[in-house]
Design a protein around this motif. Structure first.
Motif, PDB file in Angstrom:
ATOM      1  N   TYR A  43      55.253  30.326  59.304  1.00 44.36           N
ATOM      2  CA  TYR A  43      53.842  30.312  59.697  1.00 44.36           C
ATOM      3  C   TYR A  43      52.977  29.694  58.602  1.00 44.36           C
ATOM      4  N   LEU A  44      53.169  30.128  57.362  1.00 44.81           N
ATOM      5  CA  LEU A  44      52.367  29.570  56.269  1.00 44.81           C
ATOM      6  C   LEU A  44      52.574  28.063  56.154  1.00 44.81           C
ATOM      7  N   TYR A  76      40.584  31.825  55.537  1.00 45.78           N
ATOM      8  CA  TYR A  76      40.585  32.463  56.855  1.00 45.78           C
ATOM      9  C   TYR A  76      40.452  31.418  57.961  1.00 45.78           C
ATOM     10  N   LEU A  83      43.743  29.985  59.405  1.00 43.78           N
ATOM     11  CA  LEU A  83      44.644  30.815  60.202  1.00 43.78           C
ATOM     12  C   LEU A  83      44.528  30.472  61.682  1.00 43.78           C
ATOM     13  N   ASP A 118      47.756  36.216  55.561  1.00 39.62           N
ATOM     14  CA  ASP A 118      47.431  36.074  56.987  1.00 39.62           C
ATOM     15  C   ASP A 118      47.332  37.434  57.668  1.00 39.62           C
TER      16      ASP A 118
END
Length: 211
Positions: A57-58, A74, A77, A112
């Protein structure tokens, strides 16, 4: 079925110390990473969650999969609609009974956390706190911590994220390493576990904690 316990905080802030305490009191942790030079008693990260969920995901949002540099804002994300199902599948494959307290530890989950919160809105959050200068100093002397241009600013970024998580239970890890167990006991209670004083004191090794 229970939502997981999620242990997070800046790397080198004592997340492994806290996860070891919870595991000693009966938290199901699944298949976790073992000892390294930097974490002689184990890293306690769940291999499946790290490799199949957190790092991919990162990387997908343009952040460092190691959680060092660059770090995501933020605004970076994006939704991860399959995260809950993927994590529950991993837990099932590892023999975790999600009807009983279970969880995972990962410093990178702090980056996250809103996405984790969306996947598991009833998760129990345990966050670690340590002097920022001590975190930065530990990061500088840890072999796998290589990318941040300024480790103190990196530590401050993580402190701000910790402060953003609502209803998280905080544990001062320096105090824990010195034998002050009240915050840890409260955390164990919040996880639905019974505090095992003998197991906890056997787990904590003050000689491994450096300032």
């Amino acid at each position: 079925m229970r939502d997981p316990v999620i242990v997070t905080g800046a790397a080198r802030s004592g997340t492994s110390l806290v996860m070891g305490v919870l595991e000693a009191c009966g938290l199901q942790t699944g298949d976790t990473c073992g000892p390294t030079e930097a974490n002689p008693k184990g890293q306690w990260e769940n291999r499946g969650i790290i490799q199949q969920v957190q790092k991919p995901y990162l990387k997908a949002i343009g952040a460092d999969p190691m959680g060092q540099h660059p770090l995501p804002s933020y605004e970076d994300l994006t939704p991860d609609p399959y995260r809950r199902l993927t994590v529950l599948d991993i837990a099932d494959e590892q023999g975790i009974d999600t009807d009983y307290p279970w969880g995972f530890k990962d410093a990178k989950a702090l980056l996250d956390w809103p996405v984790w919160n969306q996947a598991f809105p009833n998760a129990t959050w345990i966050v670690t706190e340590r002097d920022l200068g001590a975190i930065a100093a530990s990061a500088k002397r840890t072999s796998f911590m290589r990318k941040a241009p300024d480790w103190l600013e990196w530590a401050k970024f993580h402190e701000e994220r910790v402060n953003d998580i609502p209803n998280a239970h905080r544990i001062q890890t320096r105090a824990l390493a010195e034998g002050f167990l009240n915050q840890a006991k409260e955390g164990v209670d919040k996880c639905g576990l019974d505090f095992d004083l003998m197991a906890v004191t056997d787990w904590i090794d003050p000689e491994l904690w450096h300032e």
